[in-house]
Design a protein around this motif. Structure first.
Motif, PDB file in Angstrom:
ATOM      1  N   MET A  36      14.367 -11.433  11.629  1.00 28.69           N
ATOM      2  CA  MET A  36      14.390 -10.896  10.252  1.00 28.69           C
ATOM      3  C   MET A  36      13.154 -11.380   9.499  1.00 28.69           C
ATOM      4  O   MET A  36      12.498 -10.609   8.804  1.00 28.69           O
ATOM      5  CB  MET A  36      15.621 -11.422   9.514  1.00 28.69           C
ATOM      6  CG  MET A  36      16.904 -10.799   9.936  1.00 28.69           C
ATOM      7  SD  MET A  36      17.530  -9.766   8.600  1.00 28.69           S
ATOM      8  CE  MET A  36      19.060  -9.224   9.302  1.00 28.69           C
ATOM      9  N   LYS A  37      12.870 -12.662   9.622  1.00 30.77           N
ATOM     10  CA  LYS A  37      11.705 -13.218   8.908  1.00 30.77           C
ATOM     11  C   LYS A  37      10.422 -12.568   9.410  1.00 30.77           C
ATOM     12  O   LYS A  37       9.537 -12.220   8.632  1.00 30.77           O
ATOM     13  CB  LYS A  37      11.627 -14.740   9.107  1.00 30.77           C
ATOM     14  CG  LYS A  37      12.684 -15.511   8.349  1.00 30.77           C
ATOM     15  CD  LYS A  37      12.505 -16.977   8.666  1.00 30.77           C
ATOM     16  CE  LYS A  37      13.456 -17.836   7.880  1.00 30.77           C
ATOM     17  NZ  LYS A  37      13.592 -19.176   8.435  1.00 30.77           N
ATOM     18  N   ASN A  38      10.333 -12.408  10.703  1.00 33.49           N
ATOM     19  CA  ASN A  38       9.132 -11.801  11.273  1.00 33.49           C
ATOM     20  C   ASN A  38       8.943 -10.378  10.751  1.00 33.49           C
ATOM     21  O   ASN A  38       7.833  -9.967  10.395  1.00 33.49           O
ATOM     22  CB  ASN A  38       9.246 -11.833  12.806  1.00 33.49           C
ATOM     23  CG  ASN A  38       8.017 -11.255  13.465  1.00 33.49           C
ATOM     24  OD1 ASN A  38       8.028 -10.100  13.877  1.00 33.49           O
ATOM     25  ND2 ASN A  38       6.947 -12.022  13.549  1.00 33.49           N
ATOM     26  N   ARG A  39      10.034  -9.633  10.671  1.00 32.68           N
ATOM     27  CA  ARG A  39       9.920  -8.254  10.156  1.00 32.68           C
ATOM     28  C   ARG A  39       9.570  -8.264   8.672  1.00 32.68           C
ATOM     29  O   ARG A  39       8.747  -7.462   8.215  1.00 32.68           O
ATOM     30  CB  ARG A  39      11.214  -7.481  10.422  1.00 32.68           C
ATOM     31  CG  ARG A  39      11.384  -7.159  11.892  1.00 32.68           C
ATOM     32  CD  ARG A  39      12.624  -6.310  12.149  1.00 32.68           C
ATOM     33  NE  ARG A  39      12.670  -5.935  13.548  1.00 32.68           N
ATOM     34  CZ  ARG A  39      13.263  -6.653  14.498  1.00 32.68           C
ATOM     35  NH1 ARG A  39      13.869  -7.782  14.209  1.00 32.68           N
ATOM     36  NH2 ARG A  39      13.236  -6.249  15.755  1.00 32.68           N
ATOM     37  N   LEU A  40      10.199  -9.173   7.922  1.00 33.68           N
ATOM     38  CA  LEU A  40       9.861  -9.234   6.484  1.00 33.68           C
ATOM     39  C   LEU A  40       8.396  -9.621   6.281  1.00 33.68           C
ATOM     40  O   LEU A  40       7.741  -9.145   5.350  1.00 33.68           O
ATOM     41  CB  LEU A  40      10.779 -10.235   5.761  1.00 33.68           C
ATOM     42  CG  LEU A  40      12.221  -9.750   5.552  1.00 33.68           C
ATOM     43  CD1 LEU A  40      13.114 -10.896   5.088  1.00 33.68           C
ATOM     44  CD2 LEU A  40      12.276  -8.595   4.537  1.00 33.68           C
ATOM     45  N   ILE A 131      15.995   1.005  15.556  1.00 30.55           N
ATOM     46  CA  ILE A 131      15.367   0.134  16.568  1.00 30.55           C
ATOM     47  C   ILE A 131      14.343   0.937  17.371  1.00 30.55           C
ATOM     48  O   ILE A 131      13.222   0.492  17.616  1.00 30.55           O
ATOM     49  CB  ILE A 131      16.440  -0.468  17.509  1.00 30.55           C
ATOM     50  CG1 ILE A 131      17.385  -1.367  16.728  1.00 30.55           C
ATOM     51  CG2 ILE A 131      15.786  -1.224  18.674  1.00 30.55           C
ATOM     52  CD1 ILE A 131      18.648  -1.736  17.482  1.00 30.55           C
ATOM     53  N   ARG A 132      14.750   2.150  17.738  1.00 31.43           N
ATOM     54  CA  ARG A 132      13.895   3.009  18.576  1.00 31.43           C
ATOM     55  C   ARG A 132      12.540   3.281  17.918  1.00 31.43           C
ATOM     56  O   ARG A 132      11.522   3.303  18.593  1.00 31.43           O
ATOM     57  CB  ARG A 132      14.642   4.337  18.810  1.00 31.43           C
ATOM     58  CG  ARG A 132      14.326   5.029  20.086  1.00 31.43           C
ATOM     59  CD  ARG A 132      15.260   6.240  20.254  1.00 31.43           C
ATOM     60  NE  ARG A 132      16.561   5.883  20.779  1.00 31.43           N
ATOM     61  CZ  ARG A 132      17.737   6.191  20.216  1.00 31.43           C
ATOM     62  NH1 ARG A 132      17.798   6.899  19.106  1.00 31.43           N
ATOM     63  NH2 ARG A 132      18.860   5.806  20.767  1.00 31.43           N
ATOM     64  N   VAL A 133      12.542   3.456  16.594  1.00 34.31           N
ATOM     65  CA  VAL A 133      11.260   3.724  15.928  1.00 34.31           C
ATOM     66  C   VAL A 133      10.601   2.429  15.448  1.00 34.31           C
ATOM     67  O   VAL A 133       9.637   2.458  14.696  1.00 34.31           O
ATOM     68  CB  VAL A 133      11.385   4.738  14.763  1.00 34.31           C
ATOM     69  CG1 VAL A 133      11.852   6.083  15.260  1.00 34.31           C
ATOM     70  CG2 VAL A 133      12.269   4.214  13.632  1.00 34.31           C
ATOM     71  N   ASN A 134      11.150   1.297  15.872  1.00 37.78           N
ATOM     72  CA  ASN A 134      10.548  -0.009  15.555  1.00 37.78           C
ATOM     73  C   ASN A 134      10.502  -0.270  14.046  1.00 37.78           C
ATOM     74  O   ASN A 134       9.490  -0.763  13.516  1.00 37.78           O
ATOM     75  CB  ASN A 134       9.140  -0.091  16.158  1.00 37.78           C
ATOM     76  CG  ASN A 134       8.641  -1.517  16.222  1.00 37.78           C
ATOM     77  OD1 ASN A 134       9.439  -2.454  16.284  1.00 37.78           O
ATOM     78  ND2 ASN A 134       7.330  -1.716  16.176  1.00 37.78           N
ATOM     79  N   ALA A 135      11.611   0.050  13.368  1.00 32.81           N
ATOM     80  CA  ALA A 135      11.649  -0.171  11.918  1.00 32.81           C
ATOM     81  C   ALA A 135      11.562  -1.654  11.598  1.00 32.81           C
ATOM     82  O   ALA A 135      12.191  -2.489  12.253  1.00 32.81           O
ATOM     83  CB  ALA A 135      12.937   0.412  11.339  1.00 32.81           C
ATOM     84  N   LEU A 159      25.066  -0.924   6.876  1.00 33.39           N
ATOM     85  CA  LEU A 159      23.718  -1.067   7.459  1.00 33.39           C
ATOM     86  C   LEU A 159      23.305  -2.537   7.532  1.00 33.39           C
ATOM     87  O   LEU A 159      22.666  -2.967   8.499  1.00 33.39           O
ATOM     88  CB  LEU A 159      22.700  -0.268   6.651  1.00 33.39           C
ATOM     89  CG  LEU A 159      22.642   1.213   7.013  1.00 33.39           C
ATOM     90  CD1 LEU A 159      21.793   1.995   6.020  1.00 33.39           C
ATOM     91  CD2 LEU A 159      22.095   1.429   8.427  1.00 33.39           C
ATOM     92  N   ILE A 160      23.682  -3.303   6.515  1.00 32.95           N
ATOM     93  CA  ILE A 160      23.350  -4.735   6.551  1.00 32.95           C
ATOM     94  C   ILE A 160      24.014  -5.385   7.772  1.00 32.95           C
ATOM     95  O   ILE A 160      23.384  -6.136   8.525  1.00 32.95           O
ATOM     96  CB  ILE A 160      23.785  -5.446   5.244  1.00 32.95           C
ATOM     97  CG1 ILE A 160      22.902  -4.984   4.083  1.00 32.95           C
ATOM     98  CG2 ILE A 160      23.722  -6.967   5.394  1.00 32.95           C
ATOM     99  CD1 ILE A 160      23.391  -5.397   2.707  1.00 32.95           C
ATOM    100  N   TYR A 166      20.748  -7.062  15.106  1.00 26.11           N
ATOM    101  CA  TYR A 166      19.457  -6.883  15.785  1.00 26.11           C
ATOM    102  C   TYR A 166      18.284  -7.516  15.036  1.00 26.11           C
ATOM    103  O   TYR A 166      17.141  -7.367  15.457  1.00 26.11           O
ATOM    104  CB  TYR A 166      19.188  -5.373  15.960  1.00 26.11           C
ATOM    105  CG  TYR A 166      20.266  -4.696  16.767  1.00 26.11           C
ATOM    106  CD1 TYR A 166      20.323  -4.856  18.146  1.00 26.11           C
ATOM    107  CD2 TYR A 166      21.240  -3.936  16.135  1.00 26.11           C
ATOM    108  CE1 TYR A 166      21.325  -4.258  18.886  1.00 26.11           C
ATOM    109  CE2 TYR A 166      22.246  -3.327  16.865  1.00 26.11           C
ATOM    110  CZ  TYR A 166      22.291  -3.488  18.242  1.00 26.11           C
ATOM    111  OH  TYR A 166      23.276  -2.898  18.973  1.00 26.11           O
ATOM    112  N   GLY A 167      18.578  -8.148  13.928  1.00 20.32           N
ATOM    113  CA  GLY A 167      17.506  -8.824  13.185  1.00 20.32           C
ATOM    114  C   GLY A 167      16.670  -7.893  12.331  1.00 20.32           C
ATOM    115  O   GLY A 167      15.495  -8.154  12.077  1.00 20.32           O
TER     116      GLY A 167
END
Ligand code: 5RP
Length: 311
Positions: A36-40, A131-135, A159-160, A166-167
């Motif tokens: 999650m942190k990495n995506r943020l 996930i598939r579109v790498n959101a 959704l949360i 999956y993070g």
């Protein structure tokens, strides 16, 4: 098989030096998992702590709105100047080059149109497709006080919960519809509810009075929408006031893609958000970039033939 005799034991453990433990740079996000942190950290710039999200998801309920008639022509040239792209999976797959490598904040709620009640939404994307579109994040509208408030909150929390598996973080988007007043009291209520229910960041509107209190009362980062097209100086002033009063950036659409010079405008917005440039100086930048293109005899409306290389 490796020769074990050759393996040296490490000696440099720096025993007197405690291991570093980082404090994550975003408000309210320190307890999140690494993914999650990495995506943020892809959505928000870790150096400034802010983001310029380019919003062009309007078609999901408005159809081909002005400035979004051709996403391939109108939006693709702006991609290099955005930190994150807020879009639908349809626009992403049909019109956005996968090489763009920008954080995608995927619009995941929908199910209504401007012809009907706006709050009547459902979850419109399965987590597997996000996930598939790498959101990097999922976006869902919450209509506090709206006709379908409860249903929109259910969309947000489902959704949360899926995102936690999956993070993938979730952006709670405060949808005000036509009837609700965008004052500090209402925005404070809506943003706080979204954050308390688990949204990892929240999109709201700027309000002239009491915006600092809206920011202070929301335990996670806030980004502000641009709203209806304003004169460029007014839009830059709004962005300036919002970040000056604690917003972690903008999620701006019409004030960029409906501008007479969209690339000049997004660059000017960046200067406000990431360099604390004053609105007047940012407007000067906008004007000089716009004039440069005029004097080069270029059409200010973007065309695919001069799309800059997407990084
Ligand atoms: C549509 C949205 C938009 O992304 C949001 O309103 C930002 O765009 P704009 O700056 O044009 O208001 O959430 O529902």
């Amino acid at each position: 098989m490796p020769d074990v005799d050759e393996v040296n034991d490490g000696k440099n453990f720096r025993i007197n030096l405690p291991a570093k433990s980082n404090v994550f740079f975003l408000k309210g996000s320190n307890s999140l998992d690494w993914g999650m942190k990495n995506r943020l950290a892809r959505v928000f710039n870790p150096i400034t702590g802010r983001t310029v999200m380019l919003a062009f998801d309007h078609g999901y309920f408005q159809g081909p709105t002005t400035g979004l008639e051709r996403i391939d022509l109108n939006i693709v040239p702006l991609i290099p100047y955005a930190d994150a792209l807020m879009t639908t999976r349809g626009a992403l797959r049909s019109s956005i080059p996968a090489e763009s490598n920008k954080a995608v904040v995927l619009r995941c709620s929908g199910g209504q149109s401007i012809l009907k009640e706006l709050s009547n939404e459902l979850v419109a994307v399965a987590i597997e497709d996000a996930i598939r579109v790498n959101a990097a994040a999922m976006a869902v509208q919450v209509y506090i006080g709206g006709q379908h408030e409860h249903q929109s909150i259910r969309n947000l929390v489902s959704l949360i919960d899926a995102g936690y598996h999956y993070g993938i973080p979730t952006l709670g988007v405060t949808g005000v519809g036509k009837e609700l007043v965008r004052d500090a009291k209402y925005l404070g209520l809506a943003t706080r509810i979204a954050a308390e229910l688990g949204a990892h960041f929240v999109k709201t509107y700027f309000c002239e009075k009491g915006f600092e209190r809206v920011v202070a009362g929301c335990p996670v980062p806030l980004v502000v929408a641009g709203g209806k097209k304003l004169p460029e100086l007014d839009a830059l002033t709004m962005a300036y006031k919002a970040v000056d009063q604690g917003a972690a950036g903008v999620d701006m659409g019409r004030n960029i893609f409906q501008s007479e010079a969209p690339v000049a405008m997004i660059k000017a917005v960046r200067s406000v958000v990431h360099q604390d440039e004053t609105p007047e100086r940012a407007f000067e930048l906008y004007r000089s970039l716009k004039n440069e293109r005029h004097s080069a005899g270029e059409d200010l409306h973007l065309s695919a033939s001069r799309t800059p290389k997407v990084q």
